[in-house]
Scaffold this active site. Sequence first.
Site, short mmCIF file in Angstrom:
data_model
loop_
_atom_site.label_atom_id
_atom_site.label_comp_id
_atom_site.label_asym_id
_atom_site.label_seq_id
_atom_site.Cartn_x
_atom_site.Cartn_y
_atom_site.Cartn_z
N HIS A 12 9.65 -10.49 -8.02
CA HIS A 12 10.75 -9.75 -7.38
C HIS A 12 10.82 -10.04 -5.88
O HIS A 12 11.06 -9.15 -5.06
CB HIS A 12 10.66 -8.25 -7.69
CG HIS A 12 9.41 -7.57 -7.21
ND1 HIS A 12 8.84 -6.51 -7.88
CD2 HIS A 12 8.62 -7.77 -6.12
CE1 HIS A 12 7.78 -6.09 -7.22
NE2 HIS A 12 7.63 -6.84 -6.14
N HIS A 59 8.09 -0.56 -2.11
CA HIS A 59 7.48 -1.18 -0.93
C HIS A 59 7.72 -0.29 0.28
O HIS A 59 8.43 -0.67 1.21
CB HIS A 59 8.05 -2.57 -0.72
CG HIS A 59 7.90 -3.49 -1.90
ND1 HIS A 59 8.68 -3.40 -3.03
CD2 HIS A 59 7.04 -4.51 -2.14
CE1 HIS A 59 8.31 -4.32 -3.90
NE2 HIS A 59 7.32 -5.00 -3.39
N HIS A 193 0.51 -14.53 -4.46
CA HIS A 193 1.01 -14.56 -3.09
C HIS A 193 0.17 -13.65 -2.19
O HIS A 193 -0.40 -12.66 -2.66
CB HIS A 193 2.49 -14.20 -3.00
CG HIS A 193 2.88 -12.79 -3.40
ND1 HIS A 193 2.65 -12.27 -4.65
CD2 HIS A 193 3.53 -11.82 -2.71
CE1 HIS A 193 3.15 -11.04 -4.71
NE2 HIS A 193 3.68 -10.74 -3.55
N GLU A 240 -0.06 -7.26 -7.84
CA GLU A 240 1.18 -6.74 -8.48
C GLU A 240 1.24 -7.10 -9.96
O GLU A 240 1.94 -6.45 -10.74
CB GLU A 240 2.42 -7.33 -7.78
CG GLU A 240 2.69 -6.77 -6.40
CD GLU A 240 3.99 -7.27 -5.81
OE1 GLU A 240 4.43 -6.71 -4.81
OE2 GLU A 240 4.57 -8.26 -6.33
FE LIG Z 1 6.43 -6.64 -4.39
#
Ligand SMILES: [Fe+2]
Length: 311
Positions: A12, A59, A193, A240
């Site tokens: 996302h 977030h 990431h 995540e």
């Molecule tokens: Fe995220």
Amino acid sequence: MAKIIAGIASSHVPAIGAAIDNGRTEEPYWKRVFAGFERSKRWMAETRPDVVFAIYNDHASAFSVEVIPTFALGCAAEFPPADEGWGPRPVPVVKGHPELASHIAQSVILDEFDLTICNKMEVDHGLTVPLNLMFGSPREWPCPVIPLAVNVVQFPPPTGHRCFMLGRAIAKAIESYPEDLRVVMFGTGGMSHQISGPRAGLINSKFDKAFLDNLTKDPDKLVHMPHLEYMREAGAEGVELVMWLVMRGALHRKVKEVYRFYTVPASNTAVGHIILDNTVPQRSTARKTAKRPVAKVKRAAARARIDRVRS
Ligand SMILES: [Fe+2]
């Protein structure tokens, strides 16, 4: 009765949303990313689910460090796009399904998963970017969406095992809902990431591809992976990926991989995506139970032979 017909996992990445919002999808850098979702959009247009159940993380948009629910279920009638610092994304308001969401809350909490119930909640790119990737950019999202926000921002996030078991409880809840609804589960976030620190920009394609393989064929290999392994192999934000295990836990053991896409990078993130068909026939329990008496008979015969030898 309602049933879960498929599971989808998708990164996302916020920059994907920015590329859509700023009309940059045809630029060569972004075209490579969006091309990978063209087949997915066709699949979704043909599949036309009645409801999407979307697992994502907030977030610091709806929740701040003052309030950090581990699992927050959206039971509202609608979820406006959040202002993430440059104004809300120009995407439709997400319409919820309060009746099904309340049913899930009732069932899952009585199954001993202590969800936070949100009757008002804004949703950020974690939810809206995967909707864009799967539905394009329509004036209205084509079906209701039930959001489940999972804390993966502030340690400690839930374990992969907890996420997987929650997925099972959600599936039990959905499949006990009396209306004939076809539900698609979204697991969002990932893949590898890291956005800050000395390892910023870390991407581990080998880890990501193995994760995709196991997600389809052998999720048991992923369920007990500790957070430290996610962080070491997939970067701090790679954790995540535990959210994908909520989605996978809601599916049957045997699923069919319909489509997979993986590309690097998008912004500083690996993009992974998979579609899993949850309508594959499962091994029937009748076959399993039919085997048991035979095994019992064999064991009894073996014991009888041993007894004869001893006597
Ligand atoms: Fe995220």
